[in-house]
Write a protein that holds these residues in place. Structure first.
Motif, PDB file in Angstrom:
ATOM      1  N   ILE A 144     -74.398 -26.000  26.624  1.00  0.00           N
ATOM      2  CA  ILE A 144     -74.618 -27.310  26.835  1.00  0.00           C
ATOM      3  C   ILE A 144     -75.576 -27.881  25.956  1.00  0.00           C
ATOM      4  CG2 ILE A 144     -74.995 -29.415  28.315  1.00  0.00           C
ATOM      5  CD1 ILE A 144     -73.050 -27.749  30.300  1.00  0.00           C
ATOM      6  N   GLY A 145     -76.911 -27.296  26.079  1.00  0.00           N
ATOM      7  CA  GLY A 145     -78.064 -27.680  25.358  1.00  0.00           C
ATOM      8  C   GLY A 145     -78.760 -28.835  26.306  1.00  0.00           C
ATOM      9  N   ARG A 146     -79.016 -28.637  27.566  1.00  0.00           N
ATOM     10  CA  ARG A 146     -79.657 -29.816  28.204  1.00  0.00           C
ATOM     11  C   ARG A 146     -81.047 -29.773  27.937  1.00  0.00           C
ATOM     12  NH1 ARG A 146     -78.447 -29.412  34.312  1.00  0.00           N
ATOM     13  NH2 ARG A 146     -78.631 -27.210  33.943  1.00  0.00           N
ATOM     14  N   TYR A 147     -81.779 -28.611  27.745  1.00  0.00           N
ATOM     15  CA  TYR A 147     -83.060 -28.226  27.675  1.00  0.00           C
ATOM     16  C   TYR A 147     -83.564 -29.131  26.136  1.00  0.00           C
ATOM     17  CZ  TYR A 147     -87.442 -26.437  26.451  1.00  0.00           C
ATOM     18  OH  TYR A 147     -89.085 -26.151  26.227  1.00  0.00           O
ATOM     19  N   ASN A 148     -82.776 -28.692  25.115  1.00  0.00           N
ATOM     20  CA  ASN A 148     -82.917 -29.232  24.116  1.00  0.00           C
ATOM     21  C   ASN A 148     -82.863 -30.949  23.700  1.00  0.00           C
ATOM     22  OD1 ASN A 148     -82.864 -26.890  21.947  1.00  0.00           O
ATOM     23  ND2 ASN A 148     -81.471 -26.412  23.291  1.00  0.00           N
ATOM     24  N   VAL A 206     -68.903 -31.032  32.651  1.00  0.00           N
ATOM     25  CA  VAL A 206     -69.099 -30.258  31.569  1.00  0.00           C
ATOM     26  C   VAL A 206     -68.904 -31.134  30.147  1.00  0.00           C
ATOM     27  CG1 VAL A 206     -68.611 -28.087  30.121  1.00  0.00           C
ATOM     28  CG2 VAL A 206     -68.708 -28.194  32.505  1.00  0.00           C
ATOM     29  N   ARG A 207     -67.824 -31.847  30.053  1.00  0.00           N
ATOM     30  CA  ARG A 207     -67.456 -32.664  28.768  1.00  0.00           C
ATOM     31  C   ARG A 207     -68.582 -33.587  28.678  1.00  0.00           C
ATOM     32  NH1 ARG A 207     -61.965 -34.576  28.639  1.00  0.00           N
ATOM     33  NH2 ARG A 207     -62.239 -35.067  26.336  1.00  0.00           N
ATOM     34  N   ARG A 208     -68.775 -34.306  29.805  1.00  0.00           N
ATOM     35  CA  ARG A 208     -69.832 -35.269  29.694  1.00  0.00           C
ATOM     36  C   ARG A 208     -71.285 -34.882  29.380  1.00  0.00           C
ATOM     37  NH1 ARG A 208     -68.196 -36.944  35.250  1.00  0.00           N
ATOM     38  NH2 ARG A 208     -70.354 -36.263  36.018  1.00  0.00           N
ATOM     39  N   GLU A 209     -71.808 -33.724  29.739  1.00  0.00           N
ATOM     40  CA  GLU A 209     -72.907 -33.283  29.190  1.00  0.00           C
ATOM     41  C   GLU A 209     -72.808 -32.790  27.840  1.00  0.00           C
ATOM     42  OE1 GLU A 209     -75.920 -32.971  31.128  1.00  0.00           O
ATOM     43  OE2 GLU A 209     -75.078 -33.139  33.132  1.00  0.00           O
ATOM     44  N   LEU A 210     -71.798 -32.185  27.545  1.00  0.00           N
ATOM     45  CA  LEU A 210     -71.845 -31.836  26.097  1.00  0.00           C
ATOM     46  C   LEU A 210     -71.650 -33.010  25.160  1.00  0.00           C
ATOM     47  CD1 LEU A 210     -69.049 -28.910  26.332  1.00  0.00           C
ATOM     48  CD2 LEU A 210     -71.434 -28.609  25.561  1.00  0.00           C
ATOM     49  N   LEU A 211     -70.849 -33.998  25.398  1.00  0.00           N
ATOM     50  CA  LEU A 211     -70.920 -35.333  24.699  1.00  0.00           C
ATOM     51  C   LEU A 211     -72.220 -35.925  24.504  1.00  0.00           C
ATOM     52  CD1 LEU A 211     -67.402 -36.495  25.654  1.00  0.00           C
ATOM     53  CD2 LEU A 211     -68.012 -35.816  23.517  1.00  0.00           C
ATOM     54  N   ALA A 212     -72.903 -35.773  25.730  1.00  0.00           N
ATOM     55  CA  ALA A 212     -74.313 -36.480  25.828  1.00  0.00           C
ATOM     56  C   ALA A 212     -75.246 -35.725  24.695  1.00  0.00           C
ATOM     57  CB  ALA A 212     -74.777 -36.429  27.293  1.00  0.00           C
ATOM     58  N   THR A 213     -75.275 -34.355  24.911  1.00  0.00           N
ATOM     59  CA  THR A 213     -76.104 -33.765  23.851  1.00  0.00           C
ATOM     60  C   THR A 213     -75.609 -33.906  22.365  1.00  0.00           C
ATOM     61  OG1 THR A 213     -76.227 -31.764  25.507  1.00  0.00           O
ATOM     62  CG2 THR A 213     -76.943 -31.407  23.243  1.00  0.00           C
ATOM     63  N   ILE A 214     -74.475 -33.892  22.134  1.00  0.00           N
ATOM     64  CA  ILE A 214     -74.042 -34.260  20.791  1.00  0.00           C
ATOM     65  C   ILE A 214     -74.440 -35.853  20.291  1.00  0.00           C
ATOM     66  CG2 ILE A 214     -72.265 -34.505  19.232  1.00  0.00           C
ATOM     67  CD1 ILE A 214     -70.749 -32.462  21.046  1.00  0.00           C
ATOM     68  N   ARG A 227     -75.941 -43.027  29.273  1.00  0.00           N
ATOM     69  CA  ARG A 227     -76.969 -42.934  30.304  1.00  0.00           C
ATOM     70  C   ARG A 227     -77.654 -41.592  30.100  1.00  0.00           C
ATOM     71  NH1 ARG A 227     -79.156 -40.808  34.669  1.00  0.00           N
ATOM     72  NH2 ARG A 227     -77.221 -39.565  34.972  1.00  0.00           N
ATOM     73  N   ILE A 228     -76.925 -40.512  30.060  1.00  0.00           N
ATOM     74  CA  ILE A 228     -77.566 -39.148  30.281  1.00  0.00           C
ATOM     75  C   ILE A 228     -78.445 -38.950  28.766  1.00  0.00           C
ATOM     76  CG2 ILE A 228     -77.130 -36.774  30.005  1.00  0.00           C
ATOM     77  CD1 ILE A 228     -74.636 -37.117  32.120  1.00  0.00           C
ATOM     78  N   ALA A 229     -77.593 -39.418  27.725  1.00  0.00           N
ATOM     79  CA  ALA A 229     -78.324 -39.245  26.182  1.00  0.00           C
ATOM     80  C   ALA A 229     -79.516 -40.168  26.335  1.00  0.00           C
ATOM     81  CB  ALA A 229     -77.201 -39.942  25.348  1.00  0.00           C
ATOM     82  N   LYS A 230     -79.476 -41.209  26.705  1.00  0.00           N
ATOM     83  CA  LYS A 230     -80.778 -41.943  26.522  1.00  0.00           C
ATOM     84  C   LYS A 230     -81.793 -41.754  27.533  1.00  0.00           C
ATOM     85  CE  LYS A 230     -80.169 -46.534  25.921  1.00  0.00           C
ATOM     86  NZ  LYS A 230     -79.680 -47.877  26.069  1.00  0.00           N
ATOM     87  N   LYS A 231     -81.526 -41.183  28.798  1.00  0.00           N
ATOM     88  CA  LYS A 231     -82.326 -40.602  29.659  1.00  0.00           C
ATOM     89  C   LYS A 231     -82.329 -39.359  30.091  1.00  0.00           C
ATOM     90  CE  LYS A 231     -83.804 -45.507  31.297  1.00  0.00           C
ATOM     91  NZ  LYS A 231     -83.780 -46.419  32.458  1.00  0.00           N
ATOM     92  N   PRO A 232     -82.316 -38.224  29.400  1.00  0.00           N
ATOM     93  CA  PRO A 232     -82.088 -36.884  30.000  1.00  0.00           C
ATOM     94  C   PRO A 232     -83.151 -36.375  30.586  1.00  0.00           C
ATOM     95  CG  PRO A 232     -83.079 -36.962  27.727  1.00  0.00           C
ATOM     96  CD  PRO A 232     -82.942 -38.639  27.954  1.00  0.00           C
ATOM     97  N   GLU A 233     -82.677 -35.676  31.640  1.00  0.00           N
ATOM     98  CA  GLU A 233     -83.612 -35.075  32.616  1.00  0.00           C
ATOM     99  C   GLU A 233     -83.839 -33.295  32.304  1.00  0.00           C
ATOM    100  OE1 GLU A 233     -82.109 -35.669  36.463  1.00  0.00           O
ATOM    101  OE2 GLU A 233     -82.280 -37.654  36.216  1.00  0.00           O
ATOM    102  N   ASN A 234     -85.080 -32.785  32.203  1.00  0.00           N
ATOM    103  CA  ASN A 234     -85.115 -31.408  32.198  1.00  0.00           C
ATOM    104  C   ASN A 234     -84.578 -30.471  33.372  1.00  0.00           C
ATOM    105  OD1 ASN A 234     -86.266 -28.769  31.385  1.00  0.00           O
ATOM    106  ND2 ASN A 234     -88.246 -29.436  31.477  1.00  0.00           N
TER     107      ASN A 234
END
Length: 306
Positions: free
Chosen positions: A112-116, A174-182, A296-303
């Motif tokens: 997913i790439g949440r850390y990135n 999972v889809r939300r997280e992936l789309l937020a990373t992209i 929201r996730i894309a603009k304010k991501p959490e580690n």
């Protein structure tokens, strides 16, 4: 191949302080507790000093002899042929930070790439601006359009120790997280012209993730309590990981680079849907509230690792 357990500074401090504490305890036992317990007269200061100096001299000589023998018997390391090092879990953050300090590439292959999204993108953007130098960011992620793969990944995530007690995973999340990373990646590229973004989408996922800079490749697992592997760029394994990455990217569905993305602060549900449309990413099965959550996730991501 030899994998070495790291010996950080704080571990050496613990060793030295523990050794000193044991020595002090032995001195107290020998010259205070034992004489008191045996009703013998405590030794004088001169006797104590003489005994300690003799014991210290013997210990130093013995230590020097043993160290000399060990150094003589231990072969010199060929760092070129042993470029892999095990990184303790608590060192992962520091190693990642160092790997981004002087790199012009940042390649990631994982799920997913949440850390990135939370750490690497803003850090690389900051460094690109300070250095007036471009940074090439390449991501290999799960394809959010592949519902079956997203469902399999969600089931696996729900079985992890790190998921216990937290929000569960399903294909929609999972889809939300992936789309937020992209979305986050393209927005950073629109915001910082020195960031060059390439995104490849794959139909499978691995237990391992690789973050690759110009100097290092760092191999990690999802659980932050696990150690990592650090592979230097002058070694064989770095080259293998790099070529494996290139092969994976060549087989992936690569998203177009020329997209009318907007900076993070200008993101909203409307322009996010437009961006996804230009990227040919489907939003089937996602509600307007899901799209709002993606923004929201894309603009304010959490580690994810605190």
């Amino acid at each position: 191949m030899t994998l070495e357990i790291p010996r950080p500074k704080y571990a050496r401090r613990v060793f030295y302080f523990t050794t000193m504490g044991v020595c002090v305890l032995l001195v107290i036992v020998q010259f205070v507790i034992v004489p008191l317990a045996s009703s013998a007269r405590p030794p004088s200061a001169a006797a104590v000093a003489g005994s300690l100096s003799g014991a210290l001299f013997t210990s130093i000589v013995s230590g020097v002899v043993i160290a000399t023998i060990l150094l003589w018997l231990t072969p010199e390391k060929d760092e070129k042929n042993q470029p892999i090092e095990v990184i303790a879990a608590y060192e992962r953050k520091e190693v990642h930070e160092r790997s981004r300090s002087d790199t012009n590439i940042w390649w990631y292959v994982g799920a997913i790439g949440r850390y990135n999204r939370a750490i690497a993108f803003p850090d690389l953007a900051r460094r690109a601006r300070l250095e007036n130098a471009s940074k090439n960011i390449v991501l290999l992620l799960i394809d959010p359009d592949n519902i079956d793969t997203c469902e399999r990944y969600a089931r696996w995530r729900n079985g992890l120790r790190s998921t216990s007690g937290s929000e569960g995973w399903d294909a929609t999340r999972v889809r939300r997280e992936l789309l937020a990373t992209i979305l986050c990646a393209y927005s950073w590229s629109a915001q910082e012209s020195f960031l060059e973004i390439t995104v490849g989408l794959k139909n499978e996922w691995s237990l391992l993730r690789v973050d690759m800079s110009s100097r290092l490749a760092i191999v990690t697992a999802e659980d932050a309590q696990y150690p990592a592997l650090k592979c230097r760029s002058d070694g064989f394994y770095y080259n293998i990981l790099r070529e494996d990455f290139r092969l994976g990217l060549a087989q992936a569905r690569q998203l177009p680079k020329s997209v009318a993305a907007v900076p993070l602060k200008e993101l909203n549900s409307e322009n996010a849907q437009k961006i996804f449309g230009e990227l040919s990413l489907r939003l089937d099965g996602l509600s307007p509230s899901d799209v709002g959550e993606i923004v929201r996730i894309a603009k304010k991501p959490e580690n994810p690792y605190g």
